[in-house]
Design a protein around this motif. Sequence first.
Motif, PDB file in Angstrom:
ATOM      1  N   PHE A 116       0.851  -1.195   0.000  1.00 34.11           N
ATOM      2  CA  PHE A 116       0.000   0.000   0.000  1.00 34.11           C
ATOM      3  C   PHE A 116       0.886   1.244   0.000  1.00 34.11           C
ATOM      4  CE2 PHE A 116      -3.063  -3.075   1.472  1.00 34.11           C
ATOM      5  CZ  PHE A 116      -4.227  -2.647   0.835  1.00 34.11           C
ATOM      6  N   GLU A 119      -4.411   5.297   0.676  1.00 30.97           N
ATOM      7  CA  GLU A 119      -5.739   4.672   0.832  1.00 30.97           C
ATOM      8  C   GLU A 119      -6.186   4.077  -0.492  1.00 30.97           C
ATOM      9  OE1 GLU A 119      -9.010   7.025   2.302  1.00 30.97           O
ATOM     10  OE2 GLU A 119      -7.774   7.651   3.997  1.00 30.97           O
ATOM     11  N   ARG A 120      -6.439   2.786  -0.502  1.00 32.73           N
ATOM     12  CA  ARG A 120      -6.840   2.059  -1.722  1.00 32.73           C
ATOM     13  C   ARG A 120      -5.881   2.329  -2.888  1.00 32.73           C
ATOM     14  NH1 ARG A 120     -11.221   3.988   0.498  1.00 32.73           N
ATOM     15  NH2 ARG A 120     -11.507   5.668  -1.005  1.00 32.73           N
ATOM     16  N   VAL A 134     -10.303  -2.907  -3.244  1.00 36.07           N
ATOM     17  CA  VAL A 134      -9.015  -3.611  -3.168  1.00 36.07           C
ATOM     18  C   VAL A 134      -9.244  -4.922  -2.405  1.00 36.07           C
ATOM     19  CG1 VAL A 134      -6.611  -3.534  -2.347  1.00 36.07           C
ATOM     20  CG2 VAL A 134      -7.745  -1.423  -3.112  1.00 36.07           C
ATOM     21  N   GLY A 275      -2.185   1.824   4.043  1.00 32.79           N
ATOM     22  CA  GLY A 275      -3.515   1.654   3.459  1.00 32.79           C
ATOM     23  C   GLY A 275      -4.616   1.710   4.495  1.00 32.79           C
ATOM     24  N   VAL A 277      -4.980  -0.439   6.875  1.00 28.87           N
ATOM     25  CA  VAL A 277      -5.404  -1.826   7.127  1.00 28.87           C
ATOM     26  C   VAL A 277      -4.733  -2.313   8.409  1.00 28.87           C
ATOM     27  CG1 VAL A 277      -5.286  -4.195   6.231  1.00 28.87           C
ATOM     28  CG2 VAL A 277      -5.726  -2.287   4.667  1.00 28.87           C
ATOM     29  N   THR A 293     -11.833  -5.134   5.854  1.00 30.58           N
ATOM     30  CA  THR A 293     -10.724  -4.743   6.726  1.00 30.58           C
ATOM     31  C   THR A 293     -11.105  -3.418   7.391  1.00 30.58           C
ATOM     32  OG1 THR A 293      -9.576  -3.357   5.125  1.00 30.58           O
ATOM     33  CG2 THR A 293      -9.126  -5.736   5.035  1.00 30.58           C
ATOM     34  N   VAL A 298     -11.550  -1.909   1.260  1.00 29.99           N
ATOM     35  CA  VAL A 298     -10.478  -2.928   1.209  1.00 29.99           C
ATOM     36  C   VAL A 298     -10.957  -4.183   1.941  1.00 29.99           C
ATOM     37  CG1 VAL A 298      -8.073  -3.477   1.745  1.00 29.99           C
ATOM     38  CG2 VAL A 298      -8.733  -1.098   1.212  1.00 29.99           C
TER      39      VAL A 298
END
Length: 452
Positions: A116, A119-120, A134, A275, A277, A293, A298
């Motif tokens: 990542f 973001e996305r 994603v 990201g 996550v 997530t 994502v």
Amino acid sequence: MTPEDVDLIVIGSGQGGVPFAANLAEKGKRVVLFERGRLGGSCVNYGCTPSKSFLAAAHSAGRARRAGPLGIHAEVSVDFPAVMNRTRAIRDEFMSHVARWFEKAGVETVHAQAAFSGERQVTGGDRVVRAPLVVIDTGTTAAVPDIPGLASVPYLTNESFFELTSLPQCLLVMGGGYIGLELGQGMARAGSQVHIIDHNMRVLAREEMDASQALERSLSEDGVRLHLGCSVERVDAAGGALSLRLDNGERLDGDALLVALGRQPNTAALNATAGGVELDAHGTIKVDRQLRTTAQGVYAIGDVAGQPAFTHVSWEDYRRLCDIIAGGTRTRDDRVLAYTTFTEPQVARVGMTLAQAQSKGIDARAVTLPLTSVARAIEWGQTDGSYRLVVDKSNDMILGATLVGYEAGELVHVILAHMEAGSTWHVLDRSVHIHPTYAEGLPSLARLLAST
Ligand SMILES: Cc1cc2nc3c(=O)[nH]c(=O)nc-3n(C[C@H](O)[C@H](O)[C@H](O)COP(=O)(O)OP(=O)(O)OC[C@H]3O[C@@H](n4cnc5c(N)ncnc54)[C@H](O)[C@@H]3O)c2cc1C
């Protein structure tokens, strides 16, 4: 670099990621998939496909050697290079199939490790891409613990095992879970002297005691030496020989070492924080019941999301995800879980054991049918094993089964189908199965409930 906007990014060509990417590309979406290794993930390249291709040969040799009681006395000679060439050819064909599918579907494949970068937004190789959706399907790799000396010896894992071109005379296997047992028994049947070391007091420690015992008897008949209830303290290598020092003082020498001590999630390279996550303490990606997530848009599927580590689970995650992104109600565990250890005898499980059911507060009972009571097993000389059924006393629903025996992994689907259909054991009891089959044992098993 300005990111390219696409419709879907998939990281990892695991078992759910591949059909998900292909499916959306076939619908006209622009899909970019990153893969840092071989297309098709662990199952195709380092897991199910090569292990079962290898076991097909190894078990043929084992069955031939054990055919004495049937009056067959075979001299078995194993052409190990030919066995491994066939194994790799099947694996390579499966991998090529994925490549051809992606090409036809129009999935853009980037052969690079991805991470990542926002973001996305994902970066890998010379590509930076951004998408509203994603999917992370990066799987796991063999966990290699920090045992003194291990890092400096040439050990095998499930990734390098299938590259073997000559048969080790003596293989040391660290780990008595399903990977160590399948490959360990396979190598013994191929002609190696095999030692399996496990810290548990029995193999397949998560399964029922009598399943472990049946398997231990079979392994010992194959000449496998089990070292249970002990751990490796130190690994040494000298002049092509490897030696393990165990914490019970024993020393084992061999010329190859397989590490099969569990799996670790492939998240270290993901730069997940960039990201948004989140990972748990084991490095597994945190997901909610619908595989989301902590980052919007994502999703994570398969082993890396902490799902039961099986190909059929990751593949089903793909179908769940299709439903979830369309606004559906599917969840990460909306299924009856079954799996098999492909040793001989096979150990097949579906649903709960009696102990698991009781620990959930269910008033459950179990019945067991030894294979010595199944005509087909007697005729085929495969009587070591048993079938066990667990049911809910309150409503007679089937809660689970453990089947130990010849091709039990096929047979367990009978129980799985009954559980999916919500059958009681009475339905199984009145089903008339074909004589003489192993499956004929299942109504007989259910019938025991009527008399207990
Ligand atoms: C020896 C062995 C035998 C097995 N036998 C069976 C069996 O008989 N039946 C069964 O159901 N299961 C079996 N399994 C388990 C099964 O292989 C896994 O559960 C399954 O492959 C998990 O799929 P997945 O979708 O989670 O990802 P995986 O198949 O693990 O694929 C993940 C992919 O992501 C890639 N990747 C990782 N990080 C990145 C990154 N940062 N960027 C780009 N790519 C990345 C990896 O290279 C890999 O190709 C076996 C496993 C092993 C090791």
